[in-house]
Design a protein around this motif. Sequence first.
Motif, PDB file in Angstrom:
ATOM      1  N   ALA A 178       0.866  -1.178   0.000  1.00 28.54           N
ATOM      2  CA  ALA A 178       0.000   0.000   0.000  1.00 28.54           C
ATOM      3  C   ALA A 178       0.900   1.223   0.000  1.00 28.54           C
ATOM      4  O   ALA A 178       1.854   1.301   0.784  1.00 28.54           O
ATOM      5  N   LEU A 179       0.632   2.143  -0.882  1.00 24.56           N
ATOM      6  CA  LEU A 179       1.399   3.376  -0.991  1.00 24.56           C
ATOM      7  C   LEU A 179       0.492   4.533  -0.599  1.00 24.56           C
ATOM      8  O   LEU A 179      -0.553   4.735  -1.226  1.00 24.56           O
ATOM      9  N   ASN A 180       0.883   5.223   0.452  1.00 23.35           N
ATOM     10  CA  ASN A 180       0.085   6.342   0.981  1.00 23.35           C
ATOM     11  C   ASN A 180      -1.360   5.924   1.242  1.00 23.35           C
ATOM     12  O   ASN A 180      -2.303   6.652   0.967  1.00 23.35           O
ATOM     13  N   GLY A 181      -1.521   4.699   1.770  1.00 27.46           N
ATOM     14  CA  GLY A 181      -2.831   4.210   2.162  1.00 27.46           C
ATOM     15  C   GLY A 181      -3.643   3.556   1.065  1.00 27.46           C
ATOM     16  O   GLY A 181      -4.756   3.098   1.318  1.00 27.46           O
ATOM     17  N   CYS A 182      -3.107   3.484  -0.151  1.00 25.68           N
ATOM     18  CA  CYS A 182      -3.841   2.885  -1.276  1.00 25.68           C
ATOM     19  C   CYS A 182      -3.148   1.603  -1.729  1.00 25.68           C
ATOM     20  O   CYS A 182      -1.939   1.606  -2.007  1.00 25.68           O
ATOM     21  N   PHE A 183      -3.919   0.519  -1.830  1.00 23.43           N
ATOM     22  CA  PHE A 183      -3.400  -0.759  -2.301  1.00 23.43           C
ATOM     23  C   PHE A 183      -2.825  -0.610  -3.707  1.00 23.43           C
ATOM     24  O   PHE A 183      -3.426   0.046  -4.561  1.00 23.43           O
ATOM     25  N   VAL A 184      -1.644  -1.218  -3.930  1.00 23.27           N
ATOM     26  CA  VAL A 184      -1.027  -1.205  -5.263  1.00 23.27           C
ATOM     27  C   VAL A 184      -0.867  -2.657  -5.716  1.00 23.27           C
ATOM     28  O   VAL A 184      -0.088  -3.414  -5.130  1.00 23.27           O
TER      29      VAL A 184
ATOM     30  N   GLU B 105       3.575   0.587   2.952  1.00 26.98           N
ATOM     31  CA  GLU B 105       3.330  -0.533   3.852  1.00 26.98           C
ATOM     32  C   GLU B 105       3.498  -1.799   3.034  1.00 26.98           C
ATOM     33  O   GLU B 105       2.946  -1.935   1.938  1.00 26.98           O
ATOM     34  N   VAL B 106       4.288  -2.740   3.566  1.00 26.43           N
ATOM     35  CA  VAL B 106       4.518  -4.017   2.897  1.00 26.43           C
ATOM     36  C   VAL B 106       4.093  -5.115   3.877  1.00 26.43           C
ATOM     37  O   VAL B 106       4.607  -5.171   5.002  1.00 26.43           O
ATOM     38  N   LEU B 107       3.161  -5.946   3.446  1.00 27.31           N
ATOM     39  CA  LEU B 107       2.641  -7.013   4.292  1.00 27.31           C
ATOM     40  C   LEU B 107       2.877  -8.359   3.652  1.00 27.31           C
ATOM     41  O   LEU B 107       2.694  -8.519   2.442  1.00 27.31           O
TER      42      LEU B 107
END
Length: 65
Positions: free
Chosen positions: A34-40, A57-59
């Motif tokens: 997710a980049l700046n709260g948006c899934f990529v 964020e990397v999960l």
Amino acid sequence: MKIIVNAEQRDVSGCTLAKALEELDFISTAIATALNGCFVPREQHAETTLSEGDRLEVLAPMQGG
């Protein structure tokens, strides 16, 4: 450039999400980003550009029970 990765400030030289993930050793295909709260989606990693101060964020999936 400085970005925030999983709540930790990191320096990366890659200007795309794909290059930054490789540089940060996130090489598994079983991750979500997710980049700046948006899934990529993984298909868009190579064309998604990063900017100074972005929040990434990397999960990764966890096993167990």
